[in-house]
Design a protein around this motif. Sequence first.
Motif, PDB file in Angstrom:
ATOM      1  N   ILE A   5      39.457  36.852  42.022  1.00  0.00           N
ATOM      2  CA  ILE A   5      38.507  37.647  42.809  1.00  0.00           C
ATOM      3  C   ILE A   5      38.613  37.205  44.267  1.00  0.00           C
ATOM      4  CG2 ILE A   5      36.072  38.137  43.198  1.00  0.00           C
ATOM      5  CD1 ILE A   5      35.666  37.724  40.167  1.00  0.00           C
ATOM      6  N   SER A   6      38.903  38.149  45.131  1.00  0.00           N
ATOM      7  CA  SER A   6      39.057  37.836  46.553  1.00  0.00           C
ATOM      8  C   SER A   6      37.700  37.911  47.255  1.00  0.00           C
ATOM      9  CB  SER A   6      40.016  38.822  47.208  1.00  0.00           C
ATOM     10  OG  SER A   6      39.457  40.115  47.202  1.00  0.00           O
ATOM     11  N   LYS A   7      37.648  37.376  48.468  1.00  0.00           N
ATOM     12  CA  LYS A   7      36.418  37.443  49.258  1.00  0.00           C
ATOM     13  C   LYS A   7      36.052  38.886  49.563  1.00  0.00           C
ATOM     14  CE  LYS A   7      36.759  32.950  51.464  1.00  0.00           C
ATOM     15  NZ  LYS A   7      36.836  32.221  52.732  1.00  0.00           N
ATOM     16  N   LYS A   8      37.068  39.694  49.825  1.00  0.00           N
ATOM     17  CA  LYS A   8      36.832  41.098  50.128  1.00  0.00           C
ATOM     18  C   LYS A   8      36.239  41.824  48.925  1.00  0.00           C
ATOM     19  CE  LYS A   8      39.158  45.275  51.647  1.00  0.00           C
ATOM     20  NZ  LYS A   8      40.417  45.903  52.034  1.00  0.00           N
ATOM     21  N   LYS A   9      36.818  41.619  47.736  1.00  0.00           N
ATOM     22  CA  LYS A   9      36.296  42.258  46.527  1.00  0.00           C
ATOM     23  C   LYS A   9      34.884  41.765  46.225  1.00  0.00           C
ATOM     24  CE  LYS A   9      38.615  43.818  43.118  1.00  0.00           C
ATOM     25  NZ  LYS A   9      39.544  43.999  42.032  1.00  0.00           N
ATOM     26  N   TYR A  10      34.659  40.481  46.467  1.00  0.00           N
ATOM     27  CA  TYR A  10      33.335  39.904  46.243  1.00  0.00           C
ATOM     28  C   TYR A  10      32.299  40.592  47.130  1.00  0.00           C
ATOM     29  CZ  TYR A  10      29.497  36.596  46.551  1.00  0.00           C
ATOM     30  OH  TYR A  10      28.257  36.035  46.557  1.00  0.00           O
ATOM     31  N   LYS A  11      32.596  40.711  48.424  1.00  0.00           N
ATOM     32  CA  LYS A  11      31.640  41.287  49.370  1.00  0.00           C
ATOM     33  C   LYS A  11      31.460  42.784  49.188  1.00  0.00           C
ATOM     34  CE  LYS A  11      32.336  37.866  52.995  1.00  0.00           C
ATOM     35  NZ  LYS A  11      32.879  37.624  54.338  1.00  0.00           N
ATOM     36  N   GLU A  12      32.559  43.501  48.939  1.00  0.00           N
ATOM     37  CA  GLU A  12      32.498  44.959  48.884  1.00  0.00           C
ATOM     38  C   GLU A  12      32.150  45.511  47.507  1.00  0.00           C
ATOM     39  OE1 GLU A  12      36.196  46.395  50.430  1.00  0.00           O
ATOM     40  OE2 GLU A  12      35.812  45.587  52.428  1.00  0.00           O
ATOM     41  N   LEU A  15      28.941  42.210  44.944  1.00  0.00           N
ATOM     42  CA  LEU A  15      27.556  42.097  45.417  1.00  0.00           C
ATOM     43  C   LEU A  15      26.786  43.409  45.326  1.00  0.00           C
ATOM     44  CD1 LEU A  15      27.807  39.753  48.528  1.00  0.00           C
ATOM     45  CD2 LEU A  15      26.878  39.236  46.274  1.00  0.00           C
ATOM     46  N   HIS A  16      27.491  44.527  45.215  1.00  0.00           N
ATOM     47  CA  HIS A  16      26.842  45.832  45.205  1.00  0.00           C
ATOM     48  C   HIS A  16      26.937  46.526  43.855  1.00  0.00           C
ATOM     49  CE1 HIS A  16      26.469  45.350  49.501  1.00  0.00           C
ATOM     50  NE2 HIS A  16      27.761  45.069  49.565  1.00  0.00           N
ATOM     51  N   LEU A  17      27.210  45.778  42.801  1.00  0.00           N
ATOM     52  CA  LEU A  17      27.324  46.366  41.475  1.00  0.00           C
ATOM     53  C   LEU A  17      25.974  46.837  40.964  1.00  0.00           C
ATOM     54  CD1 LEU A  17      29.664  43.821  39.661  1.00  0.00           C
ATOM     55  CD2 LEU A  17      30.203  46.175  40.234  1.00  0.00           C
ATOM     56  N   ALA A  21      27.124  41.375  37.135  1.00  0.00           N
ATOM     57  CA  ALA A  21      28.337  40.707  37.616  1.00  0.00           C
ATOM     58  C   ALA A  21      29.048  40.028  36.453  1.00  0.00           C
ATOM     59  CB  ALA A  21      27.982  39.696  38.699  1.00  0.00           C
ATOM     60  N   TYR A  22      28.276  39.543  35.500  1.00  0.00           N
ATOM     61  CA  TYR A  22      28.864  38.912  34.317  1.00  0.00           C
ATOM     62  C   TYR A  22      29.684  39.925  33.522  1.00  0.00           C
ATOM     63  CZ  TYR A  22      29.281  36.960  29.669  1.00  0.00           C
ATOM     64  OH  TYR A  22      29.779  36.538  28.469  1.00  0.00           O
ATOM     65  N   GLU A  23      29.172  41.124  33.350  1.00  0.00           N
ATOM     66  CA  GLU A  23      29.914  42.172  32.640  1.00  0.00           C
ATOM     67  C   GLU A  23      31.189  42.523  33.397  1.00  0.00           C
ATOM     68  OE1 GLU A  23      27.520  45.589  31.781  1.00  0.00           O
ATOM     69  OE2 GLU A  23      26.071  44.404  30.660  1.00  0.00           O
ATOM     70  N   TYR A  24      31.114  42.550  34.701  1.00  0.00           N
ATOM     71  CA  TYR A  24      32.291  42.820  35.520  1.00  0.00           C
ATOM     72  C   TYR A  24      33.374  41.783  35.239  1.00  0.00           C
ATOM     73  CZ  TYR A  24      35.329  43.331  39.560  1.00  0.00           C
ATOM     74  OH  TYR A  24      36.429  43.491  40.355  1.00  0.00           O
ATOM     75  N   LEU A  25      32.991  40.523  35.182  1.00  0.00           N
ATOM     76  CA  LEU A  25      33.943  39.447  34.932  1.00  0.00           C
ATOM     77  C   LEU A  25      34.572  39.587  33.549  1.00  0.00           C
ATOM     78  CD1 LEU A  25      35.129  36.689  35.928  1.00  0.00           C
ATOM     79  CD2 LEU A  25      33.273  35.633  34.649  1.00  0.00           C
ATOM     80  N   SER A  51      28.901  33.444  39.738  1.00  0.00           N
ATOM     81  CA  SER A  51      27.636  32.706  39.756  1.00  0.00           C
ATOM     82  C   SER A  51      26.921  32.877  41.093  1.00  0.00           C
ATOM     83  CB  SER A  51      27.850  31.226  39.452  1.00  0.00           C
ATOM     84  OG  SER A  51      28.564  30.595  40.486  1.00  0.00           O
ATOM     85  N   THR A  52      27.672  32.910  42.169  1.00  0.00           N
ATOM     86  CA  THR A  52      27.080  33.131  43.490  1.00  0.00           C
ATOM     87  C   THR A  52      26.478  34.531  43.583  1.00  0.00           C
ATOM     88  OG1 THR A  52      28.701  31.623  44.442  1.00  0.00           O
ATOM     89  CG2 THR A  52      27.530  33.045  45.968  1.00  0.00           C
ATOM     90  N   ALA A  53      27.166  35.518  43.031  1.00  0.00           N
ATOM     91  CA  ALA A  53      26.650  36.887  43.037  1.00  0.00           C
ATOM     92  C   ALA A  53      25.375  36.990  42.210  1.00  0.00           C
ATOM     93  CB  ALA A  53      27.707  37.848  42.502  1.00  0.00           C
ATOM     94  N   ILE A  54      25.340  36.323  41.074  1.00  0.00           N
ATOM     95  CA  ILE A  54      24.139  36.325  40.232  1.00  0.00           C
ATOM     96  C   ILE A  54      22.964  35.732  41.006  1.00  0.00           C
ATOM     97  CG2 ILE A  54      23.071  35.275  38.188  1.00  0.00           C
ATOM     98  CD1 ILE A  54      25.811  35.583  36.783  1.00  0.00           C
ATOM     99  N   GLU A  55      23.197  34.629  41.700  1.00  0.00           N
ATOM    100  CA  GLU A  55      22.142  33.985  42.473  1.00  0.00           C
ATOM    101  C   GLU A  55      21.692  34.851  43.639  1.00  0.00           C
ATOM    102  OE1 GLU A  55      23.103  29.966  43.598  1.00  0.00           O
ATOM    103  OE2 GLU A  55      23.891  29.547  41.598  1.00  0.00           O
ATOM    104  N   LYS A  56      22.631  35.440  44.381  1.00  0.00           N
ATOM    105  CA  LYS A  56      22.267  36.260  45.542  1.00  0.00           C
ATOM    106  C   LYS A  56      21.486  37.502  45.139  1.00  0.00           C
ATOM    107  CE  LYS A  56      25.470  34.873  49.016  1.00  0.00           C
ATOM    108  NZ  LYS A  56      25.913  35.265  50.311  1.00  0.00           N
ATOM    109  N   ASN A  57      21.866  38.097  44.003  1.00  0.00           N
ATOM    110  CA  ASN A  57      21.183  39.305  43.530  1.00  0.00           C
ATOM    111  C   ASN A  57      19.956  38.994  42.678  1.00  0.00           C
ATOM    112  OD1 ASN A  57      23.002  41.007  44.811  1.00  0.00           O
ATOM    113  ND2 ASN A  57      24.400  40.980  43.081  1.00  0.00           N
TER     114      ASN A  57
END
Length: 75
Positions: A5-12, A15-17, A21-25, A51-57
């Motif tokens: 997972i790249s930083k770009k994919k993470y941000k774009e 984070l907006h799923l 995010a777990y299902e995505y993984l 894990s960062t996405a789960i925490e941020k969301n």
Amino acid sequence: MYRPISKKKYKEVILHLETSAYEYLTDLYKTTEELYGIKRKIRINDFIAISTAIEKNKNWEELEPFRKTCQKRTP
């Protein structure tokens, strides 16, 4: 699909799923296995990104299944 997972994919994307995010993984690695026939362990960087996405969301209900998957990977 096979790359980490790249930083770009993470941000774009992650984070907006609208789904988890777990299902995505899990879908990402399942699709990779179906397409290429390669069963691989989940990368540590991918765990960190999800894990960062789960925490941020603040999707705290995702932590339990995510924890179980992490524990299988690195007991």
